[in-house]
Design a protein around this motif. Structure first.
Motif, short mmCIF file in Angstrom:
data_model
loop_
_atom_site.label_atom_id
_atom_site.label_comp_id
_atom_site.label_asym_id
_atom_site.label_seq_id
_atom_site.Cartn_x
_atom_site.Cartn_y
_atom_site.Cartn_z
N LYS A 62 1.43 7.13 -6.56
CA LYS A 62 0.36 8.11 -6.73
C LYS A 62 0.87 9.52 -6.44
CE LYS A 62 -4.52 8.65 -5.77
NZ LYS A 62 -5.69 8.06 -5.12
N LYS A 94 2.15 1.83 -3.49
CA LYS A 94 1.08 2.39 -4.33
C LYS A 94 0.91 3.88 -4.07
CE LYS A 94 -1.81 -1.75 -4.69
NZ LYS A 94 -3.11 -2.34 -4.30
N LEU A 95 0.94 4.25 -2.81
CA LEU A 95 0.78 5.66 -2.46
C LEU A 95 1.96 6.50 -2.94
CD1 LEU A 95 -0.71 5.33 1.13
CD2 LEU A 95 -1.89 6.07 -0.94
N ARG A 96 3.16 5.94 -2.86
CA ARG A 96 4.33 6.67 -3.38
C ARG A 96 4.20 6.93 -4.87
NH1 ARG A 96 8.29 3.31 0.09
NH2 ARG A 96 8.71 4.75 1.79
N GLU A 98 0.84 -1.21 0.00
CA GLU A 98 0.00 0.00 0.00
C GLU A 98 0.86 1.25 0.00
OE1 GLU A 98 -3.44 2.21 -0.15
OE2 GLU A 98 -3.21 0.04 -0.38
N ASN A 99 1.94 1.23 0.76
CA ASN A 99 2.86 2.36 0.80
C ASN A 99 3.48 2.61 -0.58
OD1 ASN A 99 4.30 4.41 1.95
ND2 ASN A 99 5.83 3.09 2.91
#
Length: 80
Positions: A25, A21-23, A18-19
């Motif tokens: 984004k 993916k957020l990076r 998840e981290n």
């Protein structure tokens, strides 16, 4: 204890995914922000240069309009 470690390991793996993916984004949003900012700066600079070139034309139009109005006002008084 081993069961607890496995659960924590799985949770950690999910959080890392998840981290990541957020990076990604954040990186895309940052690129989009930079693109929009440069487009805005370009539009502002184009608008500023256009307003400088349009300003004298507007003044000429206003002056012609005023001379036409003042000229039409002088004609009736000369007829009197």
């Amino acid at each position: 204890m081993e069961k607890s470690n496995r659960e924590l390991y799985k949770k950690n793996c999910r959080l890392m995914k998840e981290n990541e993916k957020l990076r990604k984004k954040v990186e895309l949003l940052s690129e989009e922000k930079q693109t929009l900012l440069s487009q805005l700066k370009q539009q502002i600079s184009n608008g500023a240069s256009n307003s400088k070139t349009d300003a004298p034309n507007n003044m000429i139009d206003l002056n012609l309009g005023l001379s036409l109005v003042s000229g039409s006002n002088q004609n009736p008084s000369s007829n009197n």
